[in-house]
Design a protein around this motif. Structure first.
Motif, PDB file in Angstrom:
ATOM      1  N   THR D  84       0.656  -1.131   0.240  1.00 62.61           N
ATOM      2  CA  THR D  84       0.134  -0.200  -0.123  1.00 62.61           C
ATOM      3  C   THR D  84       0.881   1.311   0.086  1.00 62.61           C
ATOM      4  N   GLN D 100      -1.292   9.402  -4.798  1.00 63.81           N
ATOM      5  CA  GLN D 100      -1.811   8.105  -5.441  1.00 63.81           C
ATOM      6  C   GLN D 100      -1.616   7.776  -6.916  1.00 63.81           C
ATOM      7  N   ARG D 142      -8.343   0.376  -4.298  1.00 67.09           N
ATOM      8  CA  ARG D 142      -7.748   1.654  -4.754  1.00 67.09           C
ATOM      9  C   ARG D 142      -8.700   2.736  -5.094  1.00 67.09           C
TER      10      ARG D 142
END
Lengths: 200, 200, 200, 200
Positions: D84, D100, D142
């Motif tokens: 992650t 991200q 996600r």
DNA sequence: TTCTAAGCGAGACGGTACGTCCCGTCTTGAC
DNA sequence: GTCAAGACGGGACGTACCGTCTCGCTTAGAA
């Protein structure tokens, strides 16, 4: 191989100190042998350690510890069940031979012995070492006993004076043939007819 | 299953149109059967399609196309090699029976037939369907022929008047027993001795 | 590869003499392409010549004659169904772009095109040659047309003056992403929102 | 399926007694996962358990023991490698979204993750169950994180007040499209341009 | 009409991968 | 030291496709 296993705990004398670790579970051993015979009677499929272990509620490891192959195990199972037949030593020779034939018939037909015997015979047909083992541990002792009786009978003049090996085959081969291949019944009439061929 | 394969090109009449697709490779078929017999003669190990295919230079797929199991293949191989024995119809019955016995001896001893036969017998000992197949395709025809001859001999008075099935077992079981289990020789003396037991 | 097959009978002029042998069965060809698309829509399983041939009632040989791989076949099927979208050349540029987007949406959603397209995209993801083929025969022509329109729009001042490749991705990638992976609906609102991102 | 495997020794508390039998070989497991990713990077050919096992020096049986299909294995490999991403919770929302995007770009481009991801995506395109699995285990987490950030940004007024799902597609779809299909570069300029489309 | 080229279906064949099953060995914990 | 549990490598099994091949039948134009 078999002798080692057959006796395990009880020995001669009182000295026999129990070995160090956990003692062998004889109940388990018997359960395994019985299960193997039972499985073989279920016919058909190839039988391996895996299946036997599972059916007997034992671990595969344990089977490997005590037998090197299913062949050995089945031989143990067979010899365990096929206790040596009672030989009425006082009776006439022909009666003693008849007793042998009847004992063979029982072994060839009855459940706990017939199945392992078929498995061993099948092995003997396709594997040279298994054939040796089958001859040595199964056929030889029984033929030996029969040979003695036949020689006795020849000496006494109640049995035709021919090659004992031939006479043994004449007496026993039809039993095996019917049990193994044709499935025809094995009864007293048959044994009578066979005996008639060797009687003088 | 066998009949279908045995005949391939020539049929009755001129009609037999070749089927549509690529024709079957008969040379390959023969090579497979021969290789299987050869392999089985190499004794021992379990024989599967895999090994046969590799040894015959064929693909495993091809074997599965034509035979459903090694058992079927070996049956084919055996029946292919064990051409029906010449029956000298004009000779005396006892001579004809002797011819059958000698033919059986050859089949039981000679390479290309002995090996597949042992494999089939081993299968018959541990698998019910294989036992059926073995009886139907191998034992039954041969016992049938022997039965006819024996009946003939009984009618002619040259053979003892007993149950033909018993006589068949008396004659043939020792051959199988020696070939399959004891390994003792199968010669003319043996056959003479066997015949003596059924002669009147 | 495709051009060769797409046109087969009609050619330029009247000269086109039919080749010598039996003419190709175009009905069969169409049936094969349609069946392939239909099969691919059935989702899931890997699709090979075998399955297509059987479903189309054709012979595997025939498929191999005309296409070298399922990939080629699916490309044919896709290009056959995804007829070039009508481009209203007289309308404003933004309307023409919208028409492209709507055409793409239809192709991505409608049965006869969506399924082959997914198959081709999957191939492109795991095989370099298939990826090339996919880019060359599918993506490149469509991006080329879009690029022209975008350049026109930039010149006219109705579209932001940025890298056309970026703008193309902005417009089309979300369509592919939803159709291929998320399964989210592709509707006019979405197209409006996308167009808003490139409008000046 | 993954959670079971991910944790092996340490659990909550000190309790976790080792199970009875031989413990799983974790080094082997890691080698298999790494090899699978490596193989997938070698592109092209279909990848099955057979190839992976051989390349990893493991037995096919072992792979079947732990994963039901190459799909599951690749999912494991991907999730193992794609730790992650670090979310700088104190930074401004737009910076967190950029993080991200950059993490996604890395996953889509870097060796050990890109290859399994492509394989999984290919599976998702042609198999409904694989598509479900891909959505559930890869996309959903996600997109969930991205959705939260976007909602936060909308509340703070730094992101345009539109359907978050649309905004997610706008941001991420171009990345996937380039990595999967066009092969165009994925760089900071691209990410800047994408972010510009959602900024208020 | 006959000849010849090509399309097409049927099916044999070698080959590869699949998923499963069993075997024999091993490593561990419990008794 | 015995036993159960179970991981692991290895090999065979029976199946399913794949790609190639050899056929026979069909369809047409060309001689």
């Amino acid at each position: 191989m078999n002798m080692m296993n057959a006796m395990s705990t009880k020995d001669v004398g009182a000295a026999t100190k129990r070995p160090r670790g956990r003692p062998r579970d004889t109940a388990l051993r018997n359960r395994i042998l019985a299960t193997a015979a039972e499985l073989a009677a279920g016919e058909g499929v190839e039988i391996g350690f895996d299946r036997i272990a599972q059916a007997a509620g034992a671990s595969r490891t344990t089977l490997y510890r005590w037998w090197r192959s299913p062949h050995e195990l089945f031989l143990d199972a067979l010899l365990e069940s096929a206790r040596t037949p009672p030989d009425p030593a006082d009776s006439p020779v022909l009666e003693r031979i008849r007793a042998q034939l009847e004992a063979a018939a029982v072994v060839l037909v009855d459940r706990p012995t017939a199945a392992p015997l078929r498995v061993l015979a099948a092995g003997a047909l396709t594997s040279a070492p298994d054939a040796d083992s089958f001859r040595t541990h199964w056929l030889a002792p029984r033929r030996g006993l029969a040979r003695e009786l036949i020689r006795l009978g020849i000496d006494e003049g109640v049995i035709v004076d021919e090659d004992p090996e031939l006479l043994i085959d004449l007496l026993f081969a039809p039993l095996y043939h019917r049990a193994f291949f044709t499935g025809a019944p094995i009864d007293d009439d048959l044994i009578d007819a066979l005996l008639a061929r060797v009687r003088r």
